[in-house]
Scaffold this active site. Structure first.
Site, PDB file in Angstrom:
ATOM      1  N   HIS A  38      18.898  28.422  17.004  1.00 33.13           N
ATOM      2  CA  HIS A  38      19.757  27.387  17.605  1.00 33.13           C
ATOM      3  C   HIS A  38      20.359  27.458  18.872  1.00 33.13           C
ATOM      4  O   HIS A  38      20.565  28.832  19.134  1.00 33.13           O
ATOM      5  CB  HIS A  38      21.096  27.161  16.571  1.00 33.13           C
ATOM      6  CG  HIS A  38      20.768  26.819  14.958  1.00 33.13           C
ATOM      7  ND1 HIS A  38      19.574  26.396  14.663  1.00 33.13           N
ATOM      8  CD2 HIS A  38      21.550  26.484  14.164  1.00 33.13           C
ATOM      9  CE1 HIS A  38      19.440  25.924  13.542  1.00 33.13           C
ATOM     10  NE2 HIS A  38      20.627  26.239  13.022  1.00 33.13           N
TER      11      HIS A  38
ATOM     12  N   CYS B 261      25.037  28.628   9.995  1.00 23.16           N
ATOM     13  CA  CYS B 261      24.164  28.981  11.175  1.00 23.16           C
ATOM     14  C   CYS B 261      24.593  28.500  12.798  1.00 23.16           C
ATOM     15  O   CYS B 261      24.489  29.129  13.593  1.00 23.16           O
ATOM     16  CB  CYS B 261      22.686  28.919  11.012  1.00 23.16           C
ATOM     17  SG  CYS B 261      22.317  27.303  10.492  1.00 23.16           S
TER      18      CYS B 261
HETATM   19  C1  2RA Z   1      20.986  23.648   9.453  1.00 19.73           C
HETATM   20  N1  2RA Z   1      22.875  24.788   9.563  1.00 19.73           N
HETATM   21  O1  2RA Z   1      20.475  24.155  10.592  1.00 19.73           O
HETATM   22  C2  2RA Z   1      22.116  24.077   8.740  1.00 19.73           C
HETATM   23  C3  2RA Z   1      21.747  24.534   7.593  1.00 19.73           C
HETATM   24  N2  2RA Z   1      22.058  25.862   7.339  1.00 19.73           N
HETATM   25  O2  2RA Z   1      20.241  22.857   8.841  1.00 19.73           O
END
Ligand code: 2RA
Length: 355
Positions: free
Chosen positions: A254, A129
């Site tokens: 994110h 991600c």
């Molecule tokens: C996280 N990318 O954000 C990692 C797990 N998918 O923890």
């Protein structure tokens, strides 16, 4: 009839978003089968407006499946994806188990859709991600300017660590709300106690410079994924990548700061044109009007949002960007669904009678 889809890991944080996306996208699937660990079997989840009972993952449960989306832990995927593929199921896997396998394509439909068909193992991997939250914007800039170097820092939401990550943040927030904690060293840690869930430190009222597990020389697994996966997706095996991954008290979406250096001098005007027209990207960049993306506004949306586009002060070949992407949608379920839809289109061309 239309292809049969299995959603393996239907009850997890990503699985839940997957069911929403399957209910919102064009209805190209015949049967949609929901599979999970035996612990979750028997639960009912809504997809396409119908309640579907979750079955336990087993060889028999994969009978007649054309495409399976896997969102399960690495070791479960490592075991079950080859079993499914041996039965003729095309697997789209969102674990870390196959991403760097040279016989498994790592697909972002806006960037490298042609690699979907290069799948000798019958397995296609979905990127991590954090990589996915920036790579659509970077792919568009790379196609125009030729990427030479990447320096990134992530600001990762707790749902990247699954439902346990979200529960941990919510519980910690309830313990610190309305207090004056955050004014003395260690006071947040003492208030939160041992309840740090999947994180090494309290994440409420804090930032934690760590995601994933320890790799060589002090790097985290998450940092290695961002580097290795970006190189593979962009087809730049030697791209210099400097990366630091950080967890922040955000539920979902994110963010990343990006310093991207290109082959030649770049202009902000051209970069803005590219970002404003690239499929899957929204340019939201007017600081004079207070406009830049933030996770609180981006969550629940599909695109990669880009703001704060500047030319590097000391390098006319480099750009600075701030990027946000919903880690459960484009970062996981949406990209997986897009790959599965590419495969379904391919199957319907191959078997026109069946479609
Ligand atoms: C996280 N990318 O954000 C990692 C797990 N998918 O923890």
């Amino acid at each position: 009839g239309r292809p049969t889809l299995a959603v393996v890991g239907a009850t997890g944080a990503v699985g839940r978003v997957m069911l929403q996306i399957l209910s919102q996208h064009a209805d190209i699937w015949g049967e949609i089968r929901l599979l999970a660990s035996p612990r979750s079997a028997g639960r009912k989840l809504a997809v396409r407006g119908e309640e579907v009972e979750v079955a336990a993952l087993s060889e028999a449960a994969l009978d007649g499946v054309d495409v399976a989306m896997f969102d399960v832990p690495d070791e479960v995927a490592a075991h079950w994806a080859p079993i499914a593929a041996a039965k003729g199921v095309i697997v789209v896997d969102n674990s870390g188990a196959f991403r760097m396998d040279p016989d498994v394509p790592l697909v972002v439909p806006e960037v490298n859709p042609h690699t979907t068909r290069m799948r000798p193992r019958g397995i296609i991997a979905n990127p991590n991600c954090t990589t996915l939250s920036m790579i659509v914007a970077l792919g568009a800039l790379h196609a125009e300017f030729g990427l030479r170097e990447l320096v990134v820092s992530s600001y990762q939401a707790v749902s990247g660590a699954g439902r346990a990550g979200v529960e941990t943040l919510r519980q910690q927030l309830s313990l610190v709300a309305g207090t004056e904690l955050g004014t003395n060293p260690g006071d947040v840690r003492r208030a939160v106690g041992d309840n740090t869930g999947p994180f090494p430190e309290p994440v409420a009222l804090n930032v934690v410079p760590w995601a994933g597990s320890l790799r060589e020389d002090g790097w985290s697994s998450e940092e290695m994924k961002v580097r290795d996966e970006s190189r593979k997706i962009l087809g730049l095996p030697h791209l210099p990548v400097a990366v630091t991954c950080v967890r922040v008290p955000v539920v979902t979406t994110h963010s990343l700061t990006v310093h991207a250096r290109f082959e030649d001098t770049v202009t902000v005007a051209r970069a803005r044109e590219i970002l404003a027209t690239a499929p899957g990207v929204v340019l939201f960049d007017d600081p004079a009007a207070g406009e830049f993306p933030t996770p609180a506004d981006v969550v629940g949306t599909d695109p990669t949002w880009v703001g704060r586009v500047r030319r590097a002060l000391d390098d006319p070949t480099a750009l600075e960007l701030f990027v946000c992407g919903d880690n459960l949608r484009k970062g996981a379920a949406l990209n997986t669904a897009q790959i599965a839809e590419l495969v379904a289109a391919e199957l319907s061309v191959r078997h026109p009678g069946k479609a």
